[in-house]
Design an enzyme around this catalytic site. Structure first.
Site, PDB file in Angstrom:
ATOM      1  N   HIS A 103       0.854  -1.195   0.000  1.00  0.00           N
ATOM      2  CA  HIS A 103       0.000   0.000   0.000  1.00  0.00           C
ATOM      3  C   HIS A 103       0.885   1.238   0.000  1.00  0.00           C
ATOM      4  O   HIS A 103       1.759   1.400   0.857  1.00  0.00           O
ATOM      5  CB  HIS A 103      -0.942  -0.017   1.202  1.00  0.00           C
ATOM      6  N   GLU A 146       0.985  -5.332  11.056  1.00  0.00           N
ATOM      7  CA  GLU A 146       0.529  -3.946  10.996  1.00  0.00           C
ATOM      8  C   GLU A 146       1.384  -3.181  11.997  1.00  0.00           C
ATOM      9  O   GLU A 146       1.287  -3.393  13.204  1.00  0.00           O
ATOM     10  CB  GLU A 146      -0.956  -3.834  11.345  1.00  0.00           C
ATOM     11  N   HIS A 154       2.765  -3.968   6.873  1.00  0.00           N
ATOM     12  CA  HIS A 154       1.807  -2.902   6.589  1.00  0.00           C
ATOM     13  C   HIS A 154       1.804  -1.917   7.759  1.00  0.00           C
ATOM     14  O   HIS A 154       2.432  -2.136   8.785  1.00  0.00           O
ATOM     15  CB  HIS A 154       0.394  -3.477   6.411  1.00  0.00           C
ATOM     16  N   GLU A 156       2.106   3.593   2.985  1.00  0.00           N
ATOM     17  CA  GLU A 156       2.652   2.938   4.176  1.00  0.00           C
ATOM     18  C   GLU A 156       4.177   2.902   4.106  1.00  0.00           C
ATOM     19  O   GLU A 156       4.819   1.850   4.099  1.00  0.00           O
ATOM     20  CB  GLU A 156       2.016   1.554   4.321  1.00  0.00           C
TER      21      GLU A 156
END
EC number: 3.4.17.18
Length: 419
Positions: A178, A380, A307, A181
């Site tokens: 993404h 994450e 991420h 990020e």
């Protein structure tokens, strides 16, 4: 790991960003009429099922903390959520959010003022070239393929006999699926530097490099990452740059589009593409991982897809809330939970099955396990809850701490790859 310019900039970043209030999410390539401009809302008392319902309206859950979801939604989507019984307060518009975070403009193609500690695409490629040049016996740079706009997707191999394909467990670390990020790219660069610079002096690093083949892909989405900063201001961009953009982490081929965990709307932030593997970046990742099947056996035994944000350690499956299902036995699930829990204990993240956040389909995590039985996790990273766009754009002075925070988890996965 950083130049003196980057270290000074990282220190300055704290002063530049400390006053930023929580703000919010991503924008389309073209200006959005003010009446339909997305905004960021908080939604209390959510669980996996309700967050999946939120995403299915076309809105997007950005983060979750103690059941409170931070959600990006257009006015129409917000109206539908309220009609469905979700409690949304007043939102912060995307334009206002971007204006508040972009306090100054850099030269085209560079990070905005206060973020100079981050690496652009070109700087990342140069860093990988330097690593390979400085450590030619244990590091080699190549490309897994091209992006939609023709950029190489660079990969670094680290091994004691880097020019040979040895019969050793392989581990893959990939980052920046993404675009916005960017902290994840710094995570991959830390891994690349740590397992090369530390080879001569750190016995644990030497043991890993001598007994594993390590693959590092710092920027899976080079077009989106470059676009996000090419004006000298952040754009809040998530997808690749193919037409209106495809969410790369909904374009993988296992259970693609199966379960309401992605969108068929090309304007949606989680748009899954016209078909599985329709994005050249995901096709390149597929081809690279498939190429590591040697003699009928997948050599990549474990992987982390980095991420941001929410500080989570996630494992398959994302497409179903069931623990034991097609492609996942109880014994296999228990191993994921055990290793995931150990890694989370080392970095302070929260361990959970991917679908405990919300249901997704067509993501890399499910494909790596479903297709190849790779012990694959999604991390994450920091922060736990940024409240919106500031979560995707943490100040540069956290890079060292928040990437080093995962050193032990990386070591645990490298160990487990040989189990």
């Amino acid at each position: 790991m950083f130049s003196s310019r980057r270290k000074a900039a990282a220190v300055a970043a704290a002063a530049c960003l400390a006053l930023l209030a929580p703000i919010s999410a991503s924008v389309s390539a073209e200006p959005t009429p003010a009446a339909q401009e997305p905004a960021i809302y908080t939604v209390p008392n959510t669980d996996s099922t309700s967050r999946t319902e939120i995403n299915r309206t076309g809105a997007q859950v950005l983060s979750v903390r103690d059941g409170v979801a931070t959600v990006e939604a257009t006015p129409d989507q917000a109206q539908r959520l309220r009609a469905a019984g979700f409690a949304l307060g007043e939102g912060t518009g995307i334009g206002e959010a971007l204006q508040r975070i972009n306090r100054g403009k850099a030269a085209p193609g560079d990070f905005p003022p206060g973020y100079e500690g981050y690496h652009t695409y070109d700087e990342t490629v140069a860093e990988l070239d330097k690593i390979a040049s400085d450590h030619p016996d244990i590091a080699a740079k190549s490309s897994i393929g091209k992006s939609f706009e023709g950029r190489d997707i660079p990969v670094l191999k680290i091994s004691d006999n880097v020019g040979q394909d040895e019969d050793e467990p392989e581990v893959l670390f990939d980052c920046n699926q993404h675009a916005r990020e960017h902290l994840t790219t710094e995570m991959c660069l830390r891994i690349a530097n740590r397992f090369t610079d530390g080879y001569a002096s750190d016995p644990a690093v030497k043991d890993s490099v001598d007994n594993r083949e390590i693959w590092v892909i710092p920027i899976v989405n080079p077009d989106g990452s470059s676009y996000d900063v090419e004006s000298g201001e952040f754009q809040g961009w998530r997808k690749n740059r193919q037409d209106t953009g495809t969410d790369l982490n909904r374009n993988w081929g296992y259970k693609w589009g199966c379960c309401g965990g992605s969108s068929d709307d090309p304007n949606a932030e989680d748009y899954r593409g016209t078909a599985e593997w329709s994005a050249p970046e995901t096709a390149a990742m597929r081809d690279f991982i498939n190429s590591r099947v040697v003699g009928g056996t997948q050599q990549i035994k474990a992987a982390i897809d980095f991420h941001t944000y929410s500080e989570l350690v996630l494992w398959p499956f994302g497409h179903t809330q069931d623990d034991v299902t097609e492609g996942m036995t109880q014994e296999e699930y228990d191993r994921f939970a055990r290793v995931g829990g150990e890694m989370a204990q080392s970095n302070g993240y929260t361990p959970q099955q991917s679908s405990d956040l919300y249901v997704t389909d067509g993501d890399s995590l499910d494909w790596m396990w479903g297709q190849h039985k790779i012990l694959a996790y999604t991390f994450e990273m920091y922060p736990a809850n940024g409240g919106g766009l500031d979560g995707f754009y943490p100040p540069a002075d956290v890079i060292e701490k928040e990437t080093a925070r995962n050193d032990a988890a990386v070591d645990i996965l490298l160990r487990e790859a040989g189990a």
